[in-house]
Design a protein around this motif. Structure first.
Motif, PDB file in Angstrom:
ATOM      1  N   PRO A 139      -7.302 -16.667  30.699  1.00 11.69           N
ATOM      2  CA  PRO A 139      -7.059 -17.674  29.655  1.00 11.69           C
ATOM      3  C   PRO A 139      -6.744 -19.049  30.225  1.00 11.69           C
ATOM      4  O   PRO A 139      -7.162 -20.074  29.656  1.00 11.69           O
ATOM      5  CB  PRO A 139      -5.855 -17.101  28.889  1.00 11.69           C
ATOM      6  CG  PRO A 139      -5.898 -15.638  29.159  1.00 11.69           C
ATOM      7  CD  PRO A 139      -6.404 -15.500  30.562  1.00 11.69           C
ATOM      8  N   LEU A 140      -6.008 -19.101  31.333  1.00 11.47           N
ATOM      9  CA  LEU A 140      -5.674 -20.376  31.965  1.00 11.47           C
ATOM     10  C   LEU A 140      -6.945 -21.145  32.325  1.00 11.47           C
ATOM     11  O   LEU A 140      -7.096 -22.331  31.981  1.00 11.47           O
ATOM     12  CB  LEU A 140      -4.841 -20.120  33.221  1.00 11.47           C
ATOM     13  CG  LEU A 140      -4.583 -21.328  34.129  1.00 11.47           C
ATOM     14  CD1 LEU A 140      -3.604 -22.287  33.464  1.00 11.47           C
ATOM     15  CD2 LEU A 140      -4.042 -20.870  35.483  1.00 11.47           C
ATOM     16  N   MET A 141      -7.881 -20.488  33.004  1.00 11.63           N
ATOM     17  CA  MET A 141      -9.112 -21.154  33.439  1.00 11.63           C
ATOM     18  C   MET A 141     -10.056 -21.397  32.260  1.00 11.63           C
ATOM     19  O   MET A 141     -10.651 -22.473  32.145  1.00 11.63           O
ATOM     20  CB  MET A 141      -9.803 -20.325  34.526  1.00 11.63           C
ATOM     21  CG  MET A 141      -9.031 -20.261  35.831  1.00 11.63           C
ATOM     22  SD  MET A 141      -9.969 -19.500  37.194  1.00 11.63           S
ATOM     23  CE  MET A 141      -9.979 -17.766  36.688  1.00 11.63           C
ATOM     24  N   ALA A 142     -10.188 -20.407  31.391  1.00 14.69           N
ATOM     25  CA  ALA A 142     -11.128 -20.528  30.271  1.00 14.69           C
ATOM     26  C   ALA A 142     -10.703 -21.631  29.305  1.00 14.69           C
ATOM     27  O   ALA A 142     -11.538 -22.426  28.848  1.00 14.69           O
ATOM     28  CB  ALA A 142     -11.242 -19.195  29.550  1.00 14.69           C
ATOM     29  N   ASP A 143      -9.430 -21.703  28.978  1.00 14.66           N
ATOM     30  CA  ASP A 143      -8.951 -22.722  28.052  1.00 14.66           C
ATOM     31  C   ASP A 143      -9.169 -24.129  28.628  1.00 14.66           C
ATOM     32  O   ASP A 143      -9.578 -25.058  27.917  1.00 14.66           O
ATOM     33  CB  ASP A 143      -7.479 -22.508  27.726  1.00 14.66           C
ATOM     34  CG  ASP A 143      -7.239 -21.306  26.821  1.00 14.66           C
ATOM     35  OD1 ASP A 143      -8.237 -20.807  26.238  1.00 14.66           O
ATOM     36  OD2 ASP A 143      -6.085 -20.864  26.708  1.00 14.66           O
ATOM     37  N   ALA A 144      -8.871 -24.280  29.925  1.00 13.82           N
ATOM     38  CA  ALA A 144      -9.066 -25.588  30.555  1.00 13.82           C
ATOM     39  C   ALA A 144     -10.547 -25.971  30.550  1.00 13.82           C
ATOM     40  O   ALA A 144     -10.900 -27.127  30.279  1.00 13.82           O
ATOM     41  CB  ALA A 144      -8.527 -25.563  31.986  1.00 13.82           C
ATOM     42  N   TYR A 145     -11.407 -24.999  30.845  1.00 11.40           N
ATOM     43  CA  TYR A 145     -12.849 -25.268  30.855  1.00 11.40           C
ATOM     44  C   TYR A 145     -13.345 -25.653  29.461  1.00 11.40           C
ATOM     45  O   TYR A 145     -14.125 -26.612  29.309  1.00 11.40           O
ATOM     46  CB  TYR A 145     -13.599 -24.039  31.363  1.00 11.40           C
ATOM     47  CG  TYR A 145     -15.098 -24.197  31.371  1.00 11.40           C
ATOM     48  CD1 TYR A 145     -15.743 -24.931  32.362  1.00 11.40           C
ATOM     49  CD2 TYR A 145     -15.881 -23.609  30.367  1.00 11.40           C
ATOM     50  CE1 TYR A 145     -17.113 -25.089  32.368  1.00 11.40           C
ATOM     51  CE2 TYR A 145     -17.249 -23.760  30.363  1.00 11.40           C
ATOM     52  CZ  TYR A 145     -17.867 -24.492  31.366  1.00 11.40           C
ATOM     53  OH  TYR A 145     -19.237 -24.651  31.356  1.00 11.40           O
ATOM     54  N   GLU A 146     -12.894 -24.945  28.457  1.00  8.58           N
ATOM     55  CA  GLU A 146     -13.330 -25.226  27.088  1.00  8.58           C
ATOM     56  C   GLU A 146     -12.768 -26.547  26.582  1.00  8.58           C
ATOM     57  O   GLU A 146     -13.334 -27.155  25.654  1.00  8.58           O
ATOM     58  CB  GLU A 146     -12.927 -24.067  26.176  1.00  8.58           C
ATOM     59  CG  GLU A 146     -13.736 -22.806  26.457  1.00  8.58           C
ATOM     60  CD  GLU A 146     -13.170 -21.584  25.767  1.00  8.58           C
ATOM     61  OE1 GLU A 146     -12.110 -21.696  25.111  1.00  8.58           O
ATOM     62  OE2 GLU A 146     -13.785 -20.510  25.887  1.00  8.58           O
ATOM     63  N   ASP A 147     -11.705 -27.027  27.182  1.00  7.00           N
ATOM     64  CA  ASP A 147     -11.153 -28.341  26.838  1.00  7.00           C
ATOM     65  C   ASP A 147     -11.891 -29.468  27.551  1.00  7.00           C
ATOM     66  O   ASP A 147     -11.523 -30.647  27.411  1.00  7.00           O
ATOM     67  CB  ASP A 147      -9.666 -28.407  27.196  1.00  7.00           C
ATOM     68  CG  ASP A 147      -8.800 -27.599  26.239  1.00  7.00           C
ATOM     69  OD1 ASP A 147      -9.283 -27.287  25.129  1.00  7.00           O
ATOM     70  OD2 ASP A 147      -7.650 -27.279  26.599  1.00  7.00           O
ATOM     71  N   GLY A 148     -12.912 -29.124  28.314  1.00 12.85           N
ATOM     72  CA  GLY A 148     -13.724 -30.133  28.983  1.00 12.85           C
ATOM     73  C   GLY A 148     -13.238 -30.529  30.363  1.00 12.85           C
ATOM     74  O   GLY A 148     -13.722 -31.508  30.940  1.00 12.85           O
ATOM     75  N   ARG A 149     -12.285 -29.775  30.912  1.00 15.52           N
ATOM     76  CA  ARG A 149     -11.774 -30.081  32.245  1.00 15.52           C
ATOM     77  C   ARG A 149     -12.651 -29.420  33.314  1.00 15.52           C
ATOM     78  O   ARG A 149     -13.242 -28.364  33.077  1.00 15.52           O
ATOM     79  CB  ARG A 149     -10.331 -29.597  32.386  1.00 15.52           C
ATOM     80  CG  ARG A 149      -9.382 -30.162  31.340  1.00 15.52           C
ATOM     81  CD  ARG A 149      -7.987 -29.597  31.498  1.00 15.52           C
ATOM     82  NE  ARG A 149      -7.313 -30.164  32.668  1.00 15.52           N
ATOM     83  CZ  ARG A 149      -6.192 -29.676  33.179  1.00 15.52           C
ATOM     84  NH1 ARG A 149      -5.621 -28.602  32.644  1.00 15.52           N
ATOM     85  NH2 ARG A 149      -5.634 -30.246  34.223  1.00 15.52           N
ATOM     86  N   ASN A 150     -12.738 -30.062  34.468  1.00 16.31           N
ATOM     87  CA  ASN A 150     -13.443 -29.466  35.603  1.00 16.31           C
ATOM     88  C   ASN A 150     -12.493 -28.505  36.306  1.00 16.31           C
ATOM     89  O   ASN A 150     -11.472 -28.914  36.857  1.00 16.31           O
ATOM     90  CB  ASN A 150     -13.900 -30.548  36.579  1.00 16.31           C
ATOM     91  CG  ASN A 150     -14.998 -31.415  36.008  1.00 16.31           C
ATOM     92  OD1 ASN A 150     -15.826 -30.960  35.216  1.00 16.31           O
ATOM     93  ND2 ASN A 150     -15.010 -32.676  36.381  1.00 16.31           N
ATOM     94  N   VAL A 151     -12.859 -27.237  36.279  1.00 18.99           N
ATOM     95  CA  VAL A 151     -12.009 -26.188  36.830  1.00 18.99           C
ATOM     96  C   VAL A 151     -12.663 -25.624  38.086  1.00 18.99           C
ATOM     97  O   VAL A 151     -13.862 -25.340  38.102  1.00 18.99           O
ATOM     98  CB  VAL A 151     -11.786 -25.044  35.817  1.00 18.99           C
ATOM     99  CG1 VAL A 151     -10.878 -23.961  36.409  1.00 18.99           C
ATOM    100  CG2 VAL A 151     -11.206 -25.598  34.518  1.00 18.99           C
ATOM    101  N   VAL A 152     -11.875 -25.454  39.149  1.00 26.40           N
ATOM    102  CA  VAL A 152     -12.346 -24.818  40.377  1.00 26.40           C
ATOM    103  C   VAL A 152     -11.414 -23.662  40.708  1.00 26.40           C
ATOM    104  O   VAL A 152     -10.188 -23.816  40.712  1.00 26.40           O
ATOM    105  CB  VAL A 152     -12.374 -25.798  41.565  1.00 26.40           C
ATOM    106  CG1 VAL A 152     -12.681 -25.052  42.876  1.00 26.40           C
ATOM    107  CG2 VAL A 152     -13.402 -26.894  41.338  1.00 26.40           C
TER     108      VAL A 152
END
Length: 291
Positions: A90-103
């Motif tokens: 959820p931490l990574m998925a939520d950030a990604y869906e908010d338009g953030r670049n996640v690595v």
């Protein structure tokens, strides 16, 4: 988030048909190999992704803090140690869906003992794409430190990446003795620093030559890198004297010494350094490999 993780996630088999090549620009969360430790051994692709990242979920102390400072000082950093899938996804998925670049930053190469695929499959389950970005694994850094090849003509034709028996691997699944017994295999043991004595004792019990070369490279490419060279018969004493219990790569086989090989067919009359070791007469080295 578009979905949640459930108990059946690990029974799904996502379509792994390749649509891209490594290095391509892609959408999704990249699982980046941080390399063995030295920030300069991070790939160009990995560096570019980190420099553009808003959130970096990293593997704690397994990733050199100098690398995080060099490439991630602008991003939010989250240490993944101690977090399970139900927290990480959820931490990574939520950030990604908010338009953030996640690595997602793994140590070494995420394809080697990285537990990456279960995270990627869980992300797929909630409709978040992900992909691998290869890194330099510690066996290659150890080889560079030792100034030898893992494969050497007429010495080692094969390389085994393995780990010793323990909580994850049962006694029947431990094939280290078989690899060493083949004779022309360079055996690279991951996650086994704590079990060096037990591993060497089993090899001796199985009748392997106690003079077989062994190298233990602690923190390959890190500022505190240390190299211990010995044999099946004495390496455990040397490692215990040094006090290492983790973060070292164990290499077993004649390739450790870089000696005794036969000249390849690639270089014609190029001098054979062979059993005499590295000749001072050779001031230049060939650039190609046998592969």
């Amino acid at each position: 988030m578009t979905g949640s993780i459930d108990a059946d996630t690990d029974t799904d088999t996502p379509d792994r048909t390749p649509e891209y090549s490594p290095g391509d620009d892609r959408r999704g969360i990249p699982f980046v190999g941080a390399g063995p430790g030295d920030p300069r051994l991070l790939t160009v692709a990995g560096r570019e992704l980190l420099e553009d990242a808003d959130l970096v979920v990293h593997a704690g102390s397994l990733v050199n803090s100098e690398l995080l400072e060099a490439y991630c000082d602008h991003a939010e950093l989250v240490n993944s140690v101690g977090k399970d899938l139900e927290e990480l996804i959820p931490l990574m998925a939520d950030a990604y869906e908010d338009g953030r670049n996640v690595v997602r930053l793994h140590s070494g190469d995420p394809a080697i003992y990285g537990a990456a695929l279960e995270q990627m499959d869980a992300l797929e389950h909630v409709d978040v794409p992900s992909y691998f970005v290869p890194g330099v694994t510690s066996a290659f850094a150890a080889s560079a430190t030792l100034r030898t090849q893992l494969t050497l003509n007429e010495v080692a034709n094969h390389v085994a990446f393995t780990r010793p028996q323990g909580k994850t691997l049962s006694e029947d699944e431990d094939h280290i003795s078989e690899f060493v017994g083949m004779g022309d295999v360079t055996t690279c043991i991951y996650l086994g620093t704590h079990a060096v004595r037990e591993t060497m004792d089993r090899l001796l019990e199985d009748g392997h030559d106690p003079e077989t070369p062994v190298a233990v490279v602690y923190h390959a490419s890190w500022p505190d890198e240390d190299v211990i060279v010995g044999s099946i018969g004495d390496i455990a004493d040397r490692v215990e004297e040094a006090g290492y219990r983790a973060s070292a790569l164990v290499v077993i086989g004649d390739a450790v010494t870089g000696a005794g090989y036969e000249r390849s067919y690639l270089y014609g009359d190029w001098a054979n350094r062979g059993s005499s070791g590295r000749s001072a007469e050779n001031t230049s080295e060939p650039e190609a490999s046998d592969d």
